[in-house]
Design a protein around this motif. Structure first.
Motif, mmCIF file in Angstrom:
data_model
loop_
_atom_site.group_PDB
_atom_site.id
_atom_site.type_symbol
_atom_site.label_atom_id
_atom_site.label_comp_id
_atom_site.label_asym_id
_atom_site.label_seq_id
_atom_site.Cartn_x
_atom_site.Cartn_y
_atom_site.Cartn_z
ATOM 1 N N PRO A 1 -1.920 8.978 4.641
ATOM 2 C CA PRO A 1 -0.679 8.712 3.908
ATOM 3 C C PRO A 1 -0.421 7.217 3.748
ATOM 4 O O PRO A 1 -0.985 6.381 4.474
ATOM 5 C CB PRO A 1 0.396 9.371 4.791
ATOM 6 N N GLY A 2 0.470 6.899 2.839
ATOM 7 C CA GLY A 2 0.709 5.500 2.482
ATOM 8 C C GLY A 2 1.272 4.643 3.581
ATOM 9 O O GLY A 2 1.128 3.420 3.557
ATOM 10 N N ASP A 3 1.944 5.245 4.572
ATOM 11 C CA ASP A 3 2.519 4.456 5.655
ATOM 12 C C ASP A 3 1.553 4.307 6.830
ATOM 13 O O ASP A 3 1.945 3.837 7.897
ATOM 14 C CB ASP A 3 3.831 5.072 6.130
ATOM 15 N N ASP A 4 0.302 4.696 6.648
ATOM 16 C CA ASP A 4 -0.662 4.690 7.754
ATOM 17 C C ASP A 4 -2.047 4.299 7.247
ATOM 18 O O ASP A 4 -3.041 4.947 7.548
ATOM 19 C CB ASP A 4 -0.689 6.070 8.418
ATOM 20 N N ARG A 5 -2.105 3.218 6.476
ATOM 21 C CA ARG A 5 -3.382 2.789 5.902
ATOM 22 C C ARG A 5 -3.370 1.283 5.726
ATOM 23 O O ARG A 5 -2.318 0.640 5.756
ATOM 24 C CB ARG A 5 -3.648 3.475 4.564
ATOM 25 N N GLY A 6 -4.561 0.734 5.526
ATOM 26 C CA GLY A 6 -4.673 -0.666 5.156
ATOM 27 C C GLY A 6 -4.242 -0.865 3.715
ATOM 28 O O GLY A 6 -3.844 0.075 3.021
ATOM 29 N N ALA B 1 0.827 -1.202 0.000
ATOM 30 C CA ALA B 1 0.000 0.000 0.000
ATOM 31 C C ALA B 1 0.865 1.258 0.000
ATOM 32 O O ALA B 1 0.575 2.230 -0.710
ATOM 33 C CB ALA B 1 -0.935 -0.003 1.198
ATOM 34 N N GLU B 2 1.925 1.251 0.803
ATOM 35 C CA GLU B 2 2.812 2.409 0.845
ATOM 36 C C GLU B 2 3.512 2.601 -0.505
ATOM 37 O O GLU B 2 3.642 3.733 -0.997
ATOM 38 C CB GLU B 2 3.845 2.235 1.949
ATOM 39 N N TYR B 3 3.936 1.486 -1.106
ATOM 40 C CA TYR B 3 4.599 1.573 -2.405
ATOM 41 C C TYR B 3 3.640 2.111 -3.468
ATOM 42 O O TYR B 3 4.005 2.992 -4.264
ATOM 43 C CB TYR B 3 5.118 0.193 -2.806
ATOM 44 N N ALA B 4 2.403 1.612 -3.472
ATOM 45 C CA ALA B 4 1.416 2.081 -4.447
ATOM 46 C C ALA B 4 1.103 3.559 -4.234
ATOM 47 O O ALA B 4 0.993 4.330 -5.200
ATOM 48 C CB ALA B 4 0.146 1.247 -4.346
ATOM 49 N N TYR B 5 0.965 3.946 -2.984
ATOM 50 C CA TYR B 5 0.685 5.355 -2.665
ATOM 51 C C TYR B 5 1.814 6.240 -3.184
ATOM 52 O O TYR B 5 1.572 7.274 -3.825
ATOM 53 C CB TYR B 5 0.532 5.502 -1.149
ATOM 54 N N ASP B 6 3.053 5.841 -2.936
ATOM 55 C CA ASP B 6 4.203 6.642 -3.374
ATOM 56 C C ASP B 6 4.293 6.707 -4.896
ATOM 57 O O ASP B 6 4.553 7.780 -5.461
ATOM 58 C CB ASP B 6 5.498 6.060 -2.796
ATOM 59 N N ARG B 7 4.076 5.575 -5.566
ATOM 60 C CA ARG B 7 4.164 5.562 -7.029
ATOM 61 C C ARG B 7 3.059 6.414 -7.656
ATOM 62 O O ARG B 7 3.318 7.171 -8.613
ATOM 63 C CB ARG B 7 4.062 4.121 -7.557
ATOM 64 N N LEU B 8 1.845 6.287 -7.155
ATOM 65 C CA LEU B 8 0.743 7.066 -7.719
ATOM 66 C C LEU B 8 0.896 8.553 -7.410
ATOM 67 O O LEU B 8 0.476 9.408 -8.201
ATOM 68 C CB LEU B 8 -0.595 6.552 -7.194
ATOM 69 N N THR B 9 1.503 8.880 -6.277
ATOM 70 C CA THR B 9 1.731 10.280 -5.922
ATOM 71 C C THR B 9 2.684 10.950 -6.901
ATOM 72 O O THR B 9 2.658 12.181 -7.073
ATOM 73 C CB THR B 9 2.282 10.374 -4.482
#
Length: 425
Positions: free
Chosen positions: A346-351, A327-335
């Motif tokens: 944020p990506g480091d604080d989600r399911g 999830a963190e990786y996807a959040y960072d890539r999409l950002t």
């Protein structure tokens, strides 16, 4: 983060247990197994809707039907006894998995929605009335929101909603204001299926109990992905579904504190749930059977047992670590794509899910383009239409991850989104 970094679990070995992940698919629907020569490898990122099923769980289903298919609790012949023991053991296994005291606190339903309705009708219709309040959150799934809304209309109770802040988190100050002596039930999602928010359910339970209310936790997105202990949360009711945790469709679980379930009347009536019947009256079976009327979900329960064994072999702490990493990786890539809006913390604080929109492109159109790249995601309001209204969007695209997903698959998702950007530029 590089795609060659190690995972907390052996993803390559896990993927071998899921033959469907070897499929190739295209943008146009084809009969499975036909016309796939020019298609692309499947990238399955719709796990928040339904996870895939490993061979071990399918084998448990086949073993039941080929080896001891029979109805339970209704026969003294050998097959019925075998099926009854396996079905009862499944309740025991689920109880152990979520920290319940025993099988008496575990009711099998057909999904989370039915578990919610069971409590709403069996408890809510009896206990709610004029002047009572049910407190929900603004991020509730329709299974919770619609059910309690309709029960409130039938009983004269009111429904209030804990607000969601700009980051997609619950406003706990608002929660403290709402949860007062008029509140009889607090119903909250554990992990939001749209925002990915992990809610402080134990804190909400404490607030509810201090006000003399019960708490119902919708764990459909939590139990499959992280260790859950219902006693530690102090939930009065907790519900989840098998098909989101490597199990079959058609089975859900309602956990309820034994003393509360004992006081509740059955939700459904008929065979299996009765102790004695006369022409004048009937009495009910012991827990949990009094809530499982008719022929129950035998095969599904046995298969859910196998799914839990599979997850426990991986280790739920490892399942959670892997999902959050993705999830963190996807959040960072999409950002990295400046015209993509992501909803939730944020990506480091989600399911393990990311819901987003591409500027100027409807979520359904984006999902269709991703499908052309063999990337399976979900588009729509994800059964959280009021939340989407609050966000000011009609729909969103949701990618959700599980134990067999990889960084490379997320890269394919981002590449497909980037292609959509070029197409609509």
């Amino acid at each position: 983060m590089g795609v060659q970094e190690s995972y907390p679990i052996d993803v390559a070995s896990i993927r071998e247990d899921f033959p469907i992940l070897d499929r190739k698919v295209g943008g146009d629907f084809t009969v499975p197994g036909e016309g796939e020569d020019d298609d692309l490898p499947l990238v399955y990122l719709d796990n928040a809707a339904t996870s895939q099923t490993p061979k071990q769980v399918v084998d448990a289903i086949v073993d039941y039907y080929y080896g001891y298919n029979s109805n339970v609790h209704r026969g003294i012949h050998h097959l019925s006894q075998e099926a009854s023991v396996a079905y009862e053991n499944a309740h025991d296994r689920v109880a152990e998995f979520v920290g319940a005291a025993g099988r008496e606190e575990i009711v099998f339903t057909k999904n989370t929605t039915e578990a919610m309705n069971l409590v709403a009708y069996a408890w809510g219709l009896e206990e709610l009335g004029e002047g009572d309040t049910v407190v929900l959150t603004e991020m509730e799934h329709h299974a919770s929101l619609v059910t309690w809304q309709q029960i409130a209309k039938k009983t004269g109770a009111s429904v209030e909603y804990i607000g969601v802040d700009e980051e997609g988190r619950l406003d706990m100050d608002h929660a403290a204001e709402l949860i007062d002596e008029d509140v009889k039930m607090v119903s909250t999602v554990h992990v939001s299926n749209t925002l990915g928010t992990i809610n402080p359910v134990a804190e909400l339970a404490e607030m509810a109990h201090e006000a003399g209310a019960y708490v119902f936790v919708d764990g459909a997105q939590a139990v499959p992905t992280r260790p859950v202990d219902v006693k530690e949360i102090d939930a009065d009711f907790y519900a989840f579904s098998g098909h989101k945790m490597l199990g079959p469709t058609g089975i859900g679980v309602l956990y309820g504190k034994e003393e509360i379930l004992e006081e509740m009347s059955p939700y459904l009536y008929g065979g299996e749930m009765i102790r004695s019947v006369t022409y004048e009256d009937s009495t009910w079976e012991d827990l949990p059977w009094k809530f499982e009327a008719g022929t129950p979900v035998i095969e599904q329960g046995i298969a859910l047992h196998a799914a839990i064994d599979y997850l426990d072999d991986i280790g739920m702490e490892n399942v959670q670590a892997h999902e959050e990493l993705l999830a963190e990786y996807a959040y960072d890539r999409l950002t990295e794509l400046d015209d993509v809006e992501i909803y939730g913390p944020p990506g480091d604080d989600r399911g393990g899910l990311v819901a987003f929109n591409l500027d100027g492109v409807h979520a359904h159109d984006l999902s269709s383009i991703l499908n052309d790249h063999a990337v399976a995601v979900r588009a729509g309001d994800h059964c959280t239409q009021p939340l989407h209204d609050k966000l000011g969007v009609a729909a969103s695209t949701r990618a959700s991850f599980y134990v067999y997903n990889t960084f490379e698959e997320i890269d394919k998702l981002v590449e497909a989104v980037d292609d959509a950007r070029q197409l609509f530029a």
